[in-house]
Motif scaffolding. Structure first.
Motif, mmCIF file in Angstrom:
data_model
loop_
_atom_site.group_PDB
_atom_site.id
_atom_site.type_symbol
_atom_site.label_atom_id
_atom_site.label_comp_id
_atom_site.label_asym_id
_atom_site.label_seq_id
_atom_site.Cartn_x
_atom_site.Cartn_y
_atom_site.Cartn_z
ATOM 1 N N ASP A 110 0.719 -1.029 -0.028
ATOM 2 C CA ASP A 110 0.038 0.092 0.034
ATOM 3 C C ASP A 110 0.826 1.199 0.096
ATOM 4 O O ASP A 110 0.332 2.425 -0.429
ATOM 5 N N GLY A 111 2.000 1.131 0.368
ATOM 6 C CA GLY A 111 2.946 2.416 0.463
ATOM 7 C C GLY A 111 4.177 1.889 0.998
ATOM 8 O O GLY A 111 4.691 1.253 0.943
ATOM 9 N N ILE A 112 4.704 2.964 2.022
ATOM 10 C CA ILE A 112 6.056 2.890 2.740
ATOM 11 C C ILE A 112 5.581 3.251 3.968
ATOM 12 O O ILE A 112 5.070 4.176 4.485
ATOM 13 N N LEU A 113 6.312 2.656 4.791
ATOM 14 C CA LEU A 113 6.149 2.915 6.502
ATOM 15 C C LEU A 113 7.597 3.068 6.885
ATOM 16 O O LEU A 113 8.564 2.270 6.599
ATOM 17 N N ILE A 114 7.853 4.293 7.427
ATOM 18 C CA ILE A 114 9.112 4.709 8.088
ATOM 19 C C ILE A 114 9.030 4.953 9.799
ATOM 20 O O ILE A 114 8.125 5.834 9.892
ATOM 21 N N ASN A 115 9.880 4.239 10.380
ATOM 22 C CA ASN A 115 9.874 4.415 11.740
ATOM 23 C C ASN A 115 11.265 5.645 12.003
ATOM 24 O O ASN A 115 12.378 4.953 11.748
ATOM 25 N N ILE A 116 10.885 6.586 12.359
ATOM 26 C CA ILE A 116 11.991 7.650 12.500
ATOM 27 C C ILE A 116 12.207 7.900 14.231
ATOM 28 O O ILE A 116 11.094 8.236 14.775
ATOM 29 N N THR A 117 13.606 7.866 14.634
ATOM 30 C CA THR A 117 13.566 8.122 15.785
ATOM 31 C C THR A 117 14.414 9.668 15.784
ATOM 32 O O THR A 117 15.402 9.994 15.368
ATOM 33 N N ASN A 118 13.615 10.362 16.761
ATOM 34 C CA ASN A 118 14.290 11.716 16.790
ATOM 35 C C ASN A 118 14.670 12.153 18.249
ATOM 36 O O ASN A 118 14.245 11.566 19.316
ATOM 37 N N VAL A 174 -0.817 15.161 6.501
ATOM 38 C CA VAL A 174 -0.421 14.553 7.889
ATOM 39 C C VAL A 174 -0.068 12.858 7.545
ATOM 40 O O VAL A 174 -0.835 12.295 7.166
ATOM 41 N N VAL A 175 1.165 12.751 7.552
ATOM 42 C CA VAL A 175 1.830 11.509 7.401
ATOM 43 C C VAL A 175 2.118 10.532 8.628
ATOM 44 O O VAL A 175 2.310 9.435 8.637
ATOM 45 N N GLY A 176 2.245 11.184 9.722
ATOM 46 C CA GLY A 176 2.401 10.665 10.967
ATOM 47 C C GLY A 176 2.214 11.197 12.209
ATOM 48 O O GLY A 176 2.109 12.684 12.026
ATOM 49 N N SER A 177 1.897 10.668 13.359
ATOM 50 C CA SER A 177 1.711 11.336 14.632
ATOM 51 C C SER A 177 2.017 10.394 15.663
ATOM 52 O O SER A 177 2.181 9.098 15.735
ATOM 53 N N VAL A 178 2.325 11.156 16.715
ATOM 54 C CA VAL A 178 2.779 10.249 18.012
ATOM 55 C C VAL A 178 2.159 11.015 19.277
ATOM 56 O O VAL A 178 2.222 12.251 19.080
ATOM 57 N N SER A 179 1.922 10.419 20.493
ATOM 58 C CA SER A 179 1.466 11.096 21.598
ATOM 59 C C SER A 179 2.076 10.373 22.931
ATOM 60 O O SER A 179 2.072 9.021 22.894
ATOM 61 N N ILE A 180 2.936 10.942 23.695
ATOM 62 C CA ILE A 180 3.252 10.394 24.802
ATOM 63 C C ILE A 180 2.943 11.004 26.217
ATOM 64 O O ILE A 180 3.047 12.365 26.155
ATOM 65 N N THR A 210 1.185 6.985 2.032
ATOM 66 C CA THR A 210 0.052 6.218 0.729
ATOM 67 C C THR A 210 -0.028 6.932 -0.284
ATOM 68 O O THR A 210 -0.575 6.186 -1.146
ATOM 69 N N ASP A 211 0.778 8.075 -0.481
ATOM 70 C CA ASP A 211 0.274 8.798 -1.759
ATOM 71 C C ASP A 211 1.210 7.580 -3.033
ATOM 72 O O ASP A 211 2.210 7.296 -2.701
ATOM 73 N N SER A 212 0.454 7.566 -4.020
ATOM 74 C CA SER A 212 1.253 6.490 -5.021
ATOM 75 C C SER A 212 2.229 7.151 -5.720
ATOM 76 O O SER A 212 3.121 6.475 -5.836
ATOM 77 N N GLU A 213 2.125 8.540 -6.014
ATOM 78 C CA GLU A 213 3.247 9.060 -6.692
ATOM 79 C C GLU A 213 4.573 9.061 -5.997
ATOM 80 O O GLU A 213 5.572 8.801 -6.351
#
Length: 251
Positions: A125-133, A160-166, A189-192
């Motif tokens: 369906d697309g690409i999943l990226i886990n980014i550690t900041n 909005v491509v990602g969100s997190v709440s702590i 999820t954008d095809s292009e």
């Protein structure tokens, strides 16, 4: 007929009340003063509190009388009064200044350090990226600080491509800087854009991200809301990125 002479008994003229030498037998004023002195020396009076016992006032009237002190009395001019007042004022000002210096709220700063690592996963369906900041939290106060409710949104332009709440973030000691790392999942999820990241002919695949952060901090008995906007670029074409160390900020 002639006037009968007055009789004298024991050398006292009974008609004039005088002795033969012409002095009065009893002085009425002296008698009154002596009787008055005897009356005042009785138990009907008490010592006057303002004349150190030399005068007398009637008993039972102590609460009705006012003591008058002369302006030249030394009790009205105690020694070193100005010095005591000046020292008291100086001590109060010093204590107030110290309290304001240590308890005056100072700013809490949020600053991004860098991307510590990113892991890219290709899906149908697309690409999943886990980014550690890594985020720097600077506490400039003389009291500890507790951070709550860290909320992060990742946007690719306006999407909005990602969100997190702590909820419970961390505790920062007084006058210190703490590095806090968190992971934000990004899903493309954008095809292009997905085709762009999966294209093997390109050596580098740049994904532009805009991070919007907000965090609640509690310090010096009050809450405060902090916010931060930062930007970063991710290589979305590689299936993994080797983590690199982030050096702590200089003291």
């Amino acid at each position: 007929m002639g006037t009968a002479p007055s009789r004298c008994v024991g050398g006292i003229d009974s008609g004039s009340g005088q002795a033969e030498d012409g002095r009065p037998i009893v002085e009425k004023d002296d008698t009154k003063r002596r009787s008055s002195g005897r009356r005042h020396s009785s138990g009907e009076t008490v010592h006057c509190p303002t004349c150190q016992g030399t005068g007398r006032i009637p008993r039972g009237e102590e609460s009705k009388l006012v003591a008058v002190i002369p302006c030249t009395d030394q009790r009205l001019k105690p020694r070193h009064t100005k010095s005591y007042v000046a020292v008291s004022v100086a001590v109060c000002l010093l204590v107030s200044s110290l309290v304001l210096f240590f308890l005056f709220p100072r700013s809490i700063l949020l600053s991004p350090v860098a991307v510590q690592s990113s892991f890219v996963y290709f899906t149908e369906d697309g690409i999943l990226i886990n980014i550690t900041n890594v985020l720097n939290i600077t506490n400039n106060n003389f009291g500890g600080m507790q951070a709550y409710n860290l909320s992060v949104q990742a946007l690719n332009f306006d999407t909005v491509v990602g969100s997190v709440s702590i909820k419970n973030v961390t505790y920062v000691k007084p006058l210190s800087i703490k590095m806090y790392s968190f992971v934000i999942p990004v899903k493309v999820t954008d095809s292009e854009l997905s085709d762009y990241c999966k294209k093997e002919s390109l050596p580098v695949h740049i994904l532009y991200l805009h991070l919007q952060m907000s965090m609640t901090v509690y310090y010096l008995a009050h809450y405060e809301q902090l916010s931060l906007d930062t930007y970063e670029y991710i290589d979305c074409g590689a299936n993994s990125t080797i983590p690199h160390s982030v050096l702590p900020p200089p003291p």
